[in-house]
Structures are given as structure tokens and as C-alpha cells.
Design a protein around this motif. Structure first.
Motif, PDB file in Angstrom:
ATOM      1  N   ILE A 123     -17.954 -52.579  69.381  1.00  0.00           N
ATOM      2  CA  ILE A 123     -19.406 -52.731  69.641  1.00  0.00           C
ATOM      3  C   ILE A 123     -19.766 -53.017  70.947  1.00  0.00           C
ATOM      4  CG2 ILE A 123     -21.814 -53.313  68.871  1.00  0.00           C
ATOM      5  CD1 ILE A 123     -20.691 -54.121  66.066  1.00  0.00           C
ATOM      6  N   ILE A 124     -19.473 -54.201  71.366  1.00  0.00           N
ATOM      7  CA  ILE A 124     -19.877 -54.739  72.572  1.00  0.00           C
ATOM      8  C   ILE A 124     -19.077 -53.940  73.695  1.00  0.00           C
ATOM      9  CG2 ILE A 124     -19.961 -56.798  74.182  1.00  0.00           C
ATOM     10  CD1 ILE A 124     -19.876 -58.497  71.386  1.00  0.00           C
ATOM     11  N   ASN A 125     -17.920 -53.632  73.617  1.00  0.00           N
ATOM     12  CA  ASN A 125     -16.934 -53.295  74.691  1.00  0.00           C
ATOM     13  C   ASN A 125     -17.643 -51.591  75.062  1.00  0.00           C
ATOM     14  OD1 ASN A 125     -15.343 -55.279  74.830  1.00  0.00           O
ATOM     15  ND2 ASN A 125     -13.817 -54.456  73.909  1.00  0.00           N
ATOM     16  N   ASN A 126     -18.575 -51.067  73.941  1.00  0.00           N
ATOM     17  CA  ASN A 126     -18.998 -49.718  74.179  1.00  0.00           C
ATOM     18  C   ASN A 126     -20.355 -49.640  74.419  1.00  0.00           C
ATOM     19  OD1 ASN A 126     -16.642 -47.642  73.662  1.00  0.00           O
ATOM     20  ND2 ASN A 126     -16.485 -48.885  71.691  1.00  0.00           N
ATOM     21  N   GLY A 127     -21.034 -50.970  74.906  1.00  0.00           N
ATOM     22  CA  GLY A 127     -22.376 -50.810  75.467  1.00  0.00           C
ATOM     23  C   GLY A 127     -23.384 -50.988  74.387  1.00  0.00           C
TER      24      GLY A 127
END
Length: 386
Positions: A123-127
Motif C-alpha cells: 500500500i505505502i510503497n505505491n502511494g
């Protein structure tokens, strides 16, 4: 009838193993990687492929689709249509693809914590933004908080929910009624469900997991399910998995998404390993494995009750990852985990990495020969007595 050996210890040091990349004298019981060789039929299939000597580009044969469809229908009562199954290199690559292609930056994705920590990364690594629907923990059991779940799903910026079924790290199989309710709420609020079901075949004897796509027609139409033989047959190093997408339009979009992300091409061993795993011989080995793991879990329950009464082992019906309630020892599982490792070399996973609700827990991988398990339990006892 075959006889399988789960007691012999295989030395994995110096083999490039992530799990065993530890110091001398340390005992790793953290990452979800079993210390058992895979099923003999899988080894034989891979050895045959190696003996051929040519490892060029591979195709996906009809037998691959048939193996998945047969297995899920025979053992999980789910009918998978061939044209709704898509090969992918792994569950997490497929999840990250779905996050990128079915949501937009800054949108919110619901996860139910404590949960597999790599969900956060996808989730976070893909913004995108994490929205935690914390599970309720009461009297040693976990339940979904549906009031909070609906509140999170009704947020206009929420566009996806990642379901873990069976749930890692708590080891719970969600029943059909629970899954149906999740499906109803997600359909009501137009939230797509990505269901990670990679642990589905590691279940206690007599238990049975329910595929999310089986729970209701709403669940079936509004879901992407990721499955694989890798966790249950200990072949994570052979990148092979599948996504099942029952709804035609959604399936076409997912197929395109995986291909444009270049995670839909099999390696030279993916087909042979999968076909062997999802065979009658593979299932016979899996049943023996589950019985052995269940014996290991019962040993842990007994040891904790007799030797470590201040620790509580959460009762579970799936996975080989035990969830230990360390509330009587700490409010900071990361600190306790580091202390245990420093004192005795026992390497467990701190519950805090799995999100809210995991701060007072440790996760222990018990998929190992019983001699290693005894060693781990004795180290745990020693570390808590220091």
C-alpha cells in the motif's frame, strides 16, 4: 500409502536462506518458511525438469488450469473456470499490481490488523494510504469489528480492502457468515476485495477453510483471490501463484494489469512444481504435514500451560504461525523480541510489525522438526526467566 519424515533436521545454513541468515548459535523461528523439505513428488518433478537441462521460456499448459480447478473443487468446494484463472509470479506481486491498477494515489485501502506486515508495503510503497480496521481480541479469540469496518469502508476515499483468509498472524479461518458480511459491506460501499488465501491448505485436522468467493454471489462478483502452492509446500523460492477473478470484466482488467507489470510469465520450474503439488500424492503429503504441525502446536500449548503460565497462546485452526500473547511481560514486543534474541539466540517476530493490536504479541513459526521446536521453547523459557 506413503511414509513421510518430518523429524530429520535439514541444515539450511550456508544455502542462501533468508530465514537462516543468522548468527552462529541462533535459532530462527520468525519468517513464514518451513524447515521441512517439500513433498517428494514435487522434488521428483523438479529433478526431472533439471535433468532435461534446457531452461528456456515456458508456456502455461492446460494441465496447470486443471490442477488448480480440480484441487479447489475437490477440497474447497469452489468451482474455478479456466478463463478466470491467471498465472502470476507471486501473491504479493499480484497484490501490488492490483493496488496500482485498481486504486489511485492517496486513496485508502482497508486492512484488518494485526495482519501480514507486507500488506503495508504494497500500500505505502505505491502511494496509497493504510486504513486499519483493528480486529477485536476478547477472551483469547479474535473477531471482526463490523461497525468500525463499515465506517472505514464508507469513507469516499476507500476503494479496496485486503482480506487475509486464513488470517496471518492470528491463525484464524473466517467462517462463511463472516465472509458474507464482509462481501455485503464492500459491495454496498463499492470497495473491491483482494483476498490473500495463500495459507488456505495449512489447517488443523478437521478444520476447513472457506474461500471468500464461495461465501456469496456478492463476494464472488467483487473479488480477486490470490492462491499458491508455495506456502503449503514450502516452495516459495519457485515463484508460482495464481489469481482467480470470477467476474469477466474484472478478470480481463486484472489479466492486463499483471501482464503490463510483467508478473504473468512462468519460470522454468513453476508449472512442474505446481502440477506435482496439486496432485493426489501432494495431498497425501499435505495431510501428513498438517497432522505433524498440529502435533507441534499442541506441544506448544502444553509447554506454555505447564512452564510459562504467564504467556497465552492464541487458539487457532490454520497456518503454522503461533500468536503468543506476552501482555504479562511487555507492552513493546519489538523490545522484548530483541531481548529474547540477545539472551538466547531465539529469533521470533515482534507483533508490532503486524500493525495495531500486535504490540504485546510475538509470532512463532512452529513448522520445524520437533527437536528444533523443543529447543525454541526451552530458549523462550530461559529468556523469560532471566
Amino acid at each position: 500409502m506413503y511414509s513421510f519424515d518430518f523429524d530429520t533436521v535439514t541444515d539450511r545454513r550456508g544455502t542462501g536462506s533468508l530465514k537462516w541468515d543468522v548468527g552462529d548459535g541462533e535459532l530462527p523461528m520468525w519468517v513464514a518458511d518451513m524447515d521441512f523439505p517439500t513433498a517428494p513428488c514435487v522434488r521428483e518433478a523438479v529433478e526431472k525438469r533439471v535433468a532435461h537441462g534446457v531452461f528456456g521460456y515456458s508456456v502455461i499448459p492446460d494441465g496447470w488450469y486443471e490442477a488448480y480447478a480440480r484441487w479447489w473443487f475437490k477440497y474447497h468446494n469452489l468451482e474455478m473456470e479456466k478463463d478466470r484463472l491467471i498465472f502470476t509470479t507471486g501473491v504479493i506481486p499480484a497484490l501490488s499490481t492490483a493496488v496500482r491498477k485498481f486504486t489511485t494515489p492517496a486513496e485508502k485501502i482497508v486492512i484488518q490488523t494485526p495482519v501480514y506486515n507486507i500488506f503495508f508495503n504494497s500500500i505505502i510503497n505505491n502511494g496509497r494510504r493504510v486504513l486499519e480496521n483493528r480486529l477485536e481480541y476478547k477472551d483469547g479469540e479474535y473477531f471482526m469489528d463490523f461497525d468500525d469496518l463499515e465506517k472505514k469502508l464508507s469513507d469516499p476515499l476507500t476503494t479496496m480492502m485486503i482480506l487475509c483468509n486464513p488470517h496471518n498472524p492470528i491463525g484464524k479461518i473466517w467462517n462463511a457468515e463472516t465472509l458474507k458480511r464482509v462481501g455485503e459491506l464492500c459491495a454496498k460501499h463499492h470497495v473491491l476485495v483482494f483476498s490473500d488465501e495463500i495459507h488456505c491448505d495449512i489447517v488443523a485436522p478437521g478444520s476447513e477453510y472457506v474461500p471468500f468467493a464461495c461465501a456469496s454471489e456478492e463476494c464472488r462478483r467483487n473479488s480477486i483471490t490470490a492462491v499458491a502452492p508455495t506456502k503449503c509446500f514450502n516452495i516459495a523460492g519457485i515463484n508460482t501463484a495464481a489469481v482467480y477473478v470470477p467476474e469477466e470484466g474484472l478478470c480481463n482488467r486484472m489479466n492486463r494489469a499483471l501482464n503490463t507489470d510483467e508478473v504473468a510469465e512462468p519460470n522454468a520450474f513453476a508449472m512442474d512444481a505446481t502440477l506435482a503439488a496439486f496432485s493426489d500424492e501432494g495431498h497425501e503429503w499435505l495431510e501428513a504435514l498438517n497432522a505433524y504441525i498440529d502435533g507441534n502446536k499442541n506441544l506448544v500449548y502444553e509447554f506454555i500451560e505447564n512452564e510459562l503460565p504467564k504467556v497465552k497462546a492464541v487458539k487457532q485452526d490454520a497456518t503454522y504461525l503461533m500468536w503468543l500473547d506476552m501482555s504479562n511481560y511487555t507492552e513493546d514486543s519489538k523490545k522484548l523480541q530483541a531481548e529474547i534474541r540477545s539472551r538466547t539466540g531465539l529469533y521470533l517476530s515482534p507483533g508490532s510489525v503486524f500493525g495495531k493490536g500486535g504490540e504485546r504479541f510475538l509470532r512463532m513459526n512452529v513448522a520445524c522438526p520437533r527437536t528444533l521446536l523443543w529447543d525454541g521453547l526451552e530458549r523462550l523459557k530461559k529468556s523469560l526467566e532471566m
